[in-house]
Motif scaffolding. Structure first.
Motif, mmCIF file in Angstrom:
data_model
loop_
_atom_site.group_PDB
_atom_site.id
_atom_site.type_symbol
_atom_site.label_atom_id
_atom_site.label_comp_id
_atom_site.label_asym_id
_atom_site.label_seq_id
_atom_site.Cartn_x
_atom_site.Cartn_y
_atom_site.Cartn_z
ATOM 1 N N GLY A 195 0.873 -1.168 0.000
ATOM 2 C CA GLY A 195 0.000 0.000 0.000
ATOM 3 C C GLY A 195 0.908 1.215 0.000
ATOM 4 N N GLU A 196 0.990 1.886 1.139
ATOM 5 C CA GLU A 196 1.853 3.059 1.259
ATOM 6 C C GLU A 196 3.271 2.708 1.693
ATOM 7 N N TRP A 197 3.493 1.482 2.174
ATOM 8 C CA TRP A 197 4.757 1.168 2.837
ATOM 9 C C TRP A 197 5.421 -0.099 2.302
ATOM 10 N N LEU A 198 6.767 -0.094 2.380
ATOM 11 C CA LEU A 198 7.592 -1.281 2.182
ATOM 12 C C LEU A 198 8.281 -1.582 3.504
ATOM 13 N N VAL A 199 8.550 -2.851 3.772
ATOM 14 C CA VAL A 199 9.350 -3.172 4.948
ATOM 15 C C VAL A 199 10.812 -2.879 4.610
ATOM 16 N N GLU A 200 11.512 -2.273 5.545
ATOM 17 C CA GLU A 200 12.944 -2.013 5.362
ATOM 18 C C GLU A 200 13.648 -3.350 5.555
ATOM 19 N N SER A 201 14.452 -3.761 4.581
ATOM 20 C CA SER A 201 14.943 -5.141 4.534
ATOM 21 C C SER A 201 15.906 -5.496 5.668
ATOM 22 N N LYS A 202 16.724 -4.568 6.139
ATOM 23 C CA LYS A 202 17.612 -4.902 7.251
ATOM 24 C C LYS A 202 16.800 -5.181 8.504
ATOM 25 N N THR A 218 5.206 -18.761 11.967
ATOM 26 C CA THR A 218 4.791 -18.360 10.627
ATOM 27 C C THR A 218 3.722 -17.276 10.681
ATOM 28 N N VAL A 219 2.687 -17.499 11.474
ATOM 29 C CA VAL A 219 1.577 -16.546 11.521
ATOM 30 C C VAL A 219 1.982 -15.266 12.261
ATOM 31 N N GLU A 220 2.855 -15.353 13.240
ATOM 32 C CA GLU A 220 3.314 -14.155 13.943
ATOM 33 C C GLU A 220 4.106 -13.242 13.010
ATOM 34 N N ILE A 221 4.909 -13.819 12.148
ATOM 35 C CA ILE A 221 5.635 -13.016 11.161
ATOM 36 C C ILE A 221 4.642 -12.276 10.267
ATOM 37 N N ALA A 222 3.627 -12.985 9.782
ATOM 38 C CA ALA A 222 2.594 -12.355 8.954
ATOM 39 C C ALA A 222 1.863 -11.266 9.716
ATOM 40 N N ARG A 223 1.480 -11.547 10.944
ATOM 41 C CA ARG A 223 0.734 -10.571 11.751
ATOM 42 C C ARG A 223 1.527 -9.290 11.947
ATOM 43 N N ARG A 224 2.788 -9.434 12.333
ATOM 44 C CA ARG A 224 3.619 -8.246 12.591
ATOM 45 C C ARG A 224 3.823 -7.423 11.315
ATOM 46 N N LEU A 225 4.065 -8.107 10.195
ATOM 47 C CA LEU A 225 4.277 -7.378 8.951
ATOM 48 C C LEU A 225 3.006 -6.697 8.468
ATOM 49 N N GLU A 254 0.521 -5.638 10.351
ATOM 50 C CA GLU A 254 0.272 -4.484 11.230
ATOM 51 C C GLU A 254 1.150 -3.299 10.847
ATOM 52 N N LEU A 255 2.396 -3.557 10.505
ATOM 53 C CA LEU A 255 3.336 -2.500 10.150
ATOM 54 C C LEU A 255 3.022 -1.875 8.796
ATOM 55 N N LEU A 256 2.758 -2.719 7.808
ATOM 56 C CA LEU A 256 2.700 -2.264 6.423
ATOM 57 C C LEU A 256 1.311 -1.925 5.923
ATOM 58 N N GLU A 257 0.285 -2.544 6.496
ATOM 59 C CA GLU A 257 -1.077 -2.407 5.972
ATOM 60 C C GLU A 257 -1.089 -2.616 4.452
ATOM 61 N N PRO A 258 -0.578 -3.781 4.010
ATOM 62 C CA PRO A 258 -0.473 -4.025 2.559
ATOM 63 C C PRO A 258 -1.847 -4.242 1.930
ATOM 64 N N LYS A 259 -1.888 -4.092 0.618
ATOM 65 C CA LYS A 259 -3.123 -4.385 -0.116
ATOM 66 C C LYS A 259 -3.390 -5.881 -0.113
ATOM 67 N N TRP A 260 -2.333 -6.669 -0.033
ATOM 68 C CA TRP A 260 -2.454 -8.132 0.003
ATOM 69 C C TRP A 260 -1.173 -8.689 0.576
ATOM 70 N N PHE A 261 -1.288 -9.821 1.277
ATOM 71 C CA PHE A 261 -0.130 -10.439 1.926
ATOM 72 C C PHE A 261 -0.318 -11.946 1.958
#
Length: 154
Positions: free
Chosen positions: A70-77, A97-104, A106-113
């Motif tokens: 959406g508006e954000w990318l995760v910073e790779s480092k 697995t699901v915790e990684i998805a949940r945290r990302l 919440e941070l990114l609010e992607p259009k799809w994940f």
């Protein structure tokens, strides 16, 4: 916008230690370029490691993370440090697995994940864990994750 706004980042370009746990890890984000377009971003972590919460022995997975920003990318480092923070953390495959998805999400609010956690066998049984947020946006090329089912010695 050039897509190079790194203001506010605390880890990129700095000496950083691996966080002791996922709770201590700091995920950071940067503005996504081309916010007028839908496109897919993929991260692959073929050597993800955590600990079995019962035995303390290492568990290994091949993770594939896909998202449409959406508006954000995760910073790779910060993602690398976050994933590494599981190295000494005891949790079941499903939780990791699901915790990684949940945290990302919440941070990114992607259009799809989506995330695929392809875990190597323990006790003779591989456990694969999959989650996605819904249907991807129409017209976005989402390649197959390319990880074959576990086949043992071949």
């Amino acid at each position: 916008m050039s897509g190079h706004d790194v203001s506010g980042l605390t880890q990129l370009g700095q000496a950083t230690e691996l966080p002791a746990s996922p709770d201590e890890a700091v995920l950071e984000r940067v503005p996504a370029p081309h916010q007028d377009l839908d496109y897919a971003v993929r991260f692959v972590a073929p050597e993800f490691t955590s600990l079995c919460p019962m035995t303390g022995q290492p568990d290994f997975a091949h993770l594939v993370i896909d998202y449409v920003p959406g508006e954000w990318l995760v910073e790779s480092k910060s993602l690398k440090l976050f994933l590494g923070s599981f190295r000494n953390h005891g949790a079941f495959h499903e939780w990791c697995t699901v915790e990684i998805a949940r945290r990302l999400c919440e941070l990114l609010e992607p259009k799809w994940f989506r995330i695929g956690g392809y875990w190597y066998p323990r006790g003779g049984i591989p456990i694969d864990v999959f989650w996605q947020s819904g249907e991807p946006p129409v017209g976005v090329w989402i390649p197959d994750q390319g990880v074959a089912p576990y086949r043992g010695r071949g």
